[in-house]
Design an enzyme around this catalytic site. Structure first.
Site, mmCIF file in Angstrom:
data_model
loop_
_atom_site.group_PDB
_atom_site.id
_atom_site.type_symbol
_atom_site.label_atom_id
_atom_site.label_comp_id
_atom_site.label_asym_id
_atom_site.label_seq_id
_atom_site.Cartn_x
_atom_site.Cartn_y
_atom_site.Cartn_z
ATOM 1 N N ARG A 217 -18.128 -31.606 27.934
ATOM 2 C CA ARG A 217 -17.674 -30.243 28.187
ATOM 3 C C ARG A 217 -17.757 -29.488 26.875
ATOM 4 O O ARG A 217 -17.062 -29.820 25.913
ATOM 5 C CB ARG A 217 -16.246 -30.240 28.741
ATOM 6 C CG ARG A 217 -16.228 -30.496 30.271
ATOM 7 C CD ARG A 217 -14.832 -30.699 30.800
ATOM 8 N NE ARG A 217 -14.230 -31.862 30.170
ATOM 9 C CZ ARG A 217 -13.116 -31.835 29.449
ATOM 10 N NH1 ARG A 217 -12.474 -30.706 29.265
ATOM 11 N NH2 ARG A 217 -12.645 -32.947 28.918
ATOM 12 N N ARG A 253 -25.917 -32.420 12.205
ATOM 13 C CA ARG A 253 -24.722 -31.976 12.937
ATOM 14 C C ARG A 253 -23.534 -32.741 12.379
ATOM 15 O O ARG A 253 -23.582 -33.969 12.264
ATOM 16 C CB ARG A 253 -24.864 -32.236 14.437
ATOM 17 C CG ARG A 253 -23.877 -31.418 15.268
ATOM 18 C CD ARG A 253 -23.912 -31.812 16.729
ATOM 19 N NE ARG A 253 -23.191 -33.046 16.937
ATOM 20 C CZ ARG A 253 -23.395 -33.886 17.956
ATOM 21 N NH1 ARG A 253 -24.308 -33.631 18.855
ATOM 22 N NH2 ARG A 253 -22.675 -34.986 18.054
ATOM 23 N N GLU A 270 -24.419 -36.549 12.124
ATOM 24 C CA GLU A 270 -25.567 -36.932 12.955
ATOM 25 C C GLU A 270 -26.857 -36.412 12.337
ATOM 26 O O GLU A 270 -27.104 -35.208 12.317
ATOM 27 C CB GLU A 270 -25.413 -36.316 14.354
ATOM 28 C CG GLU A 270 -24.230 -36.855 15.134
ATOM 29 C CD GLU A 270 -24.677 -37.817 16.231
ATOM 30 O OE1 GLU A 270 -25.807 -38.344 16.137
ATOM 31 O OE2 GLU A 270 -23.899 -38.023 17.173
#
Ligand SMILES: Nc1ncnc2c1ncn2[C@@H]1O[C@H](COP(=O)(O)OP(=O)(O)O)[C@@H](O)[C@H]1O
Ligand SMILES: [Mg+2]
Length: 300
Positions: A217, A253, A270
């Site tokens: 989400r 990231r 990441e």
């Protein structure tokens, strides 16, 4: 002739999960011919320089290579064989094993306390909720949370991951995630692009072991100053460890959450195959990515 770029995906999702859908078109707008190919169908002939036939590949960009966790050796050997890969193969090797968290912690960066349990190691006793997840993993697959009175289930989960030959990461569960989720800060070419929020991923009592990734989400966010500062520090720390420049990172990231002390801590950096959250970002984000690819091509 336009530069040719391959966007490396995986066989199950040959054109990513949809988040990266704008990329080929925006790359084309800046003169780059980009196409999706699952990483394990990019054979060596495709990568050989064949300027006469116009089929040379100037750069392979890792995007949604999410099936590597159970075949990491094969994946890394493939990465090593790609002449021009972003991010670089040595960074992908380092970053696809969550043992890298210890390297970042050693630089003084605040990270979620992380311990590794290699096959054979026993789960120590614990008195607050913990997370157990594979050291080589993606998409929340194999990650679960365990209360102190669920020790039996936790031991069984460690055993299941060890039986697959996998090292287990043990972390204290960071309860702020339940209310706030985690914040992802995305960088292109070493410069901040955008942020997005990811809701809590781990339900109590169950662990997803087989899906390529667990549904997330997500929502747009402008990260607060403390998170922005931590993300900048994380990039500098990684660059320092590897002796590279920020611009050597086509994309990065940084995933941050509020630690138990109330200040932000790093959950993940990441550098291999992160979702970049284009669906949550402003419309300029894919253009910034395309510009970073142009800069990368110009440097090589
Ligand atoms: N220590 C932790 N505390 C709270 N939530 C966690 C913790 N570790 C992982 N999670 C949750 O599990 C998800 C997946 O874990 P993560 O370390 O991001 O691995 P990956 O994304 O590589 O599968 C995270 O997005 C987060 O919601
Ligand atoms: Mg993650």
């Amino acid at each position: 002739m336009s530069p040719r770029v391959l966007l490396a995906s995986c066989a199950e999702l040959p054109e990513s999960d949809g988040d990266d859908t704008p990329l080929p078109a925006v790359l084309a707008e800046v003169g780059i011919k980009a196409e999706w190919v699952p990483w394990d169908s990019i054979g060596e002939p495709a990568l050989m320089l064949e300027p006469a036939s116009g089929s040379s590949v100037d750069l392979v960009v890792l995007r949604s290579t999410w099936d590597y966790p159970l075949r990491r050796d094969e994946f890394l050997a493939w990465c090593d064989g790609v002449p021009e890969l972003a991010n670089r193969a040595d960074l992908v090797r380092w970053n696809t094993d969550k043992a890298y968290m210890a390297d970042l912690a050693s630089t003084g960066l605040p990270v979620v306390p992380t311990r590794l349990l290699p096959p054979g190691a026993e789960l120590e006793s614990y008195d607050t909720e913990i997370v157990l997840k594979p050291a080589v993993g993606a998409g929340s697959q194999g990650a679960g949370r365990f209360l102190p009175d669920e020790r039996e289930r936790a031991v069984a989960h460690v055993a299941a991951l060890h039986a697959q030959g996998r090292t287990v990461v043990l972390q204290p569960y960071q309860p702020a995630v339940d209310d706030e989720g985690e914040t992802a800060l995305v960088f292109f070419g070493g410069r901040y692009s955008h942020g997005f929020l990811k809701g809590p991923m781990l339900p109590r009592g169950e662990v997803e072991m087989s899906a390529l990734f667990v549904d997330e989400r997500l929502a747009p966010v402008v990260p607060d100053a403390a998170r922005r500062a931590l993300a900048e520090d994380a990039l500098d720390a990684a660059c320092g460890l590897h002796g590279i420049e920020r611009s050597d990172l086509l994309y990065a990231r940084v995933d941050v959450l509020t630690g138990t002390g109330g200040a932000p801590v790093l959950l993940e950096l990441e550098l291999a195959e992160p979702s970049l959250g284009f669906r949550q970002a402003d419309p300029g984000a894919p253009l910034r990515f395309a510009s970073a690819v142009r800069a990368e091509l110009a440097r090589r």
